[in-house]
Design an enzyme around this catalytic site. Structure first.
Site, PDB file in Angstrom:
ATOM      1  N   GLY A 152       2.556   2.451  10.898  1.00 26.09           N
ATOM      2  CA  GLY A 152       3.491   3.577  10.789  1.00 26.09           C
ATOM      3  C   GLY A 152       4.201   3.927  12.082  1.00 26.09           C
ATOM      4  N   GLU A 207      -6.891   4.731   7.795  1.00 26.47           N
ATOM      5  CA  GLU A 207      -6.644   6.136   7.476  1.00 26.47           C
ATOM      6  C   GLU A 207      -7.828   6.755   6.738  1.00 26.47           C
ATOM      7  OE1 GLU A 207      -2.840   5.593   5.561  1.00 26.47           O
ATOM      8  OE2 GLU A 207      -1.997   4.951   7.480  1.00 26.47           O
ATOM      9  N   SER A 257       3.526  -1.878  10.375  1.00 20.33           N
ATOM     10  CA  SER A 257       4.964  -1.890  10.650  1.00 20.33           C
ATOM     11  C   SER A 257       5.644  -3.202  10.257  1.00 20.33           C
ATOM     12  CB  SER A 257       5.247  -1.551  12.121  1.00 20.33           C
ATOM     13  OG  SER A 257       4.841  -0.228  12.408  1.00 20.33           O
ATOM     14  N   HIS A 315      -9.482   1.174   4.860  1.00 19.81           N
ATOM     15  CA  HIS A 315      -8.226   1.392   5.589  1.00 19.81           C
ATOM     16  C   HIS A 315      -8.489   2.347   6.754  1.00 19.81           C
ATOM     17  CE1 HIS A 315      -4.143   2.487   6.544  1.00 19.81           C
ATOM     18  NE2 HIS A 315      -3.758   1.425   5.874  1.00 19.81           N
ATOM     19  N   GLY A 330       2.986  -1.088   4.271  1.00 22.08           N
ATOM     20  CA  GLY A 330       3.001   0.342   3.973  1.00 22.08           C
ATOM     21  C   GLY A 330       4.408   0.818   3.671  1.00 22.08           C
ATOM     22  N   GLY A 331       5.057   1.423   4.647  1.00 16.28           N
ATOM     23  CA  GLY A 331       6.367   2.047   4.461  1.00 16.28           C
ATOM     24  C   GLY A 331       7.398   1.170   3.762  1.00 16.28           C
ATOM     25  N   ASN A 353       0.869  -1.179   0.000  1.00 15.71           N
ATOM     26  CA  ASN A 353       0.000   0.000   0.000  1.00 15.71           C
ATOM     27  C   ASN A 353       0.907   1.230   0.000  1.00 15.71           C
ATOM     28  OD1 ASN A 353      -1.774   2.059   0.482  1.00 15.71           O
ATOM     29  ND2 ASN A 353      -2.415   1.352   2.517  1.00 15.71           N
ATOM     30  N   TRP A 354       0.999   1.866  -1.165  1.00 16.20           N
ATOM     31  CA  TRP A 354       1.925   2.999  -1.293  1.00 16.20           C
ATOM     32  C   TRP A 354       1.377   4.271  -0.637  1.00 16.20           C
ATOM     33  CZ3 TRP A 354       3.976   2.746  -7.072  1.00 16.20           C
ATOM     34  CH2 TRP A 354       4.584   1.497  -7.278  1.00 16.20           C
ATOM     35  N   LYS A 355       0.102   4.241  -0.267  1.00 15.01           N
ATOM     36  CA  LYS A 355      -0.543   5.415   0.361  1.00 15.01           C
ATOM     37  C   LYS A 355      -0.355   6.648  -0.526  1.00 15.01           C
ATOM     38  CE  LYS A 355      -0.177   3.171   4.794  1.00 15.01           C
ATOM     39  NZ  LYS A 355      -0.126   3.283   6.252  1.00 15.01           N
ATOM     40  N   GLU A 408      -5.229  -4.957  10.595  1.00 17.56           N
ATOM     41  CA  GLU A 408      -4.264  -3.873  10.784  1.00 17.56           C
ATOM     42  C   GLU A 408      -4.592  -3.130  12.073  1.00 17.56           C
ATOM     43  OE1 GLU A 408      -2.397  -2.738   6.670  1.00 17.56           O
ATOM     44  OE2 GLU A 408      -3.914  -1.291   7.242  1.00 17.56           O
TER      45      GLU A 408
END
Ligand code: 13P
Length: 278
Positions: free
Chosen positions: A191, A100, A231, A98, A252-253, A10-12, A185
């Protein structure tokens, strides 16, 4: 029943088109030998890079996903993207619900008041509409669920996750459920560097499978893939992937670098081979 592990990036809200090109070219080069029978791999760039990334992954085993979808096919919904459009651009998957977008951020953001955080507005009812619309157009939803830190501290984890899973599956017919991937999640793990303990993630994911079994059947529940997200790194994926209920990760990251993303894919493959799940 052996479920094929599934790693999605997930590149967000990251990557201009040119950044997306170099990221996906890097990923392609590092996992060109991985087949979808070993691990399924998807990348979920922002809407603006979908078309370009679709061109670059054509003919590879990497699948394309979007990060959200609206439930209408077309019309006067300024700023929204429909399932028809996502199919048209080449998406196989779409992330839905998600945290977010549900307004439940893991990392406190001083630029976002509580009121602003609710602006994206996803809730159990809209998540269910989005899932229904995505499925009806042949898109495969990756449905995110998970508790906040305060919910966990108050002992509400199971109750919150249960409510989200039941809400997501409201009126979803049996034959469609297999096309849904869930991603557990925990919001506090996203994050933050605080990965969920692998045994605990395995327990919650087992509970999600139990809910699917109650709502449908145990045979179907055994076929549904459920990822962990929050994470995930090349260092901690092995322990997670060694858990029998965890079918991969929503990353993610660490999905923003070809080396870390491909390492997560490879480690997942070898861990599942080791426990005889692949
Ligand atoms: P991080 O891997 O950056 O914690 O993000 C997880 C996530 O939200 C994936 O959807």
């Amino acid at each position: 029943m052996k479920r094929i592990p599934f790693i999605a990036g997930n590149w967000k809200m990251n990557c201009t088109t040119s950044e997306a090109v170099s990221l996906v070219e890097g990923i392609k080069a590092l996992i060109s030998d991985i087949t979808p029978e070993q691990v399924e791999v998807a990348v979920c760039p922002p809407f603006t890079a979908l078309h370009r990334v679709a061109q670059l992954i054509e003919g590879t085993y990497i699948r394309l996903g979007a990060q959200d979808v609206f439930w209408k096919d077309k019309g006067a919904y300024t700023g929204q993207i429909s399932p028809v459009m996502l199919k048209d651009v080449g998406c196989t998957y779409v992330i839905i619900g998600h945290s977010e977008r549900r307004g439940r951020f893991g990392v406190p953001d001083p630029d976002m008041s509580d009121e602003l955080l609710k602006l994206f507005g996803d809730n159990d009812a809209t998540v269910n509409r989005k899932i229904t619309a995505a499925l009806s157009h042949g898109l495969k939803p990756i449905v995110c669920v998970g508790e906040t830190l305060s919910e966990r501290e108050r002992g509400l984890t199971d109750e919150i996750v249960r409510r989200q899973v039941i809400g997501a599956l409201n009126s979803i017919p049996t034959e469609s459920v297999e096309n849904i991937t869930f991603a557990y999640e925990p919001v506090w793990a996203i994050g933050t560097g605080n990965v969920c303990d692998a045994y605990e993630a395995n327990r919650v994911i087992g509970m999600i499978r139990g809910i699917i079994s109650e709502l449908y059947s145990s045979e179907l529940a055994e076929r549904v893939r459920i990822q962990y997200g929050g994470s995930v790194t090349p260092e901690n994926i092995e322990e997670l992937a060694l858990q029998p209920e965890i079918d991969g990760a929503l990353v993610g990251g660490a999905s923003l670098r070809p080396d870390s993303f491909s390492a997560i894919v490879r480690t997942t493959m070898s861990a599942k081979q080791r426990i005889g799940q692949k």
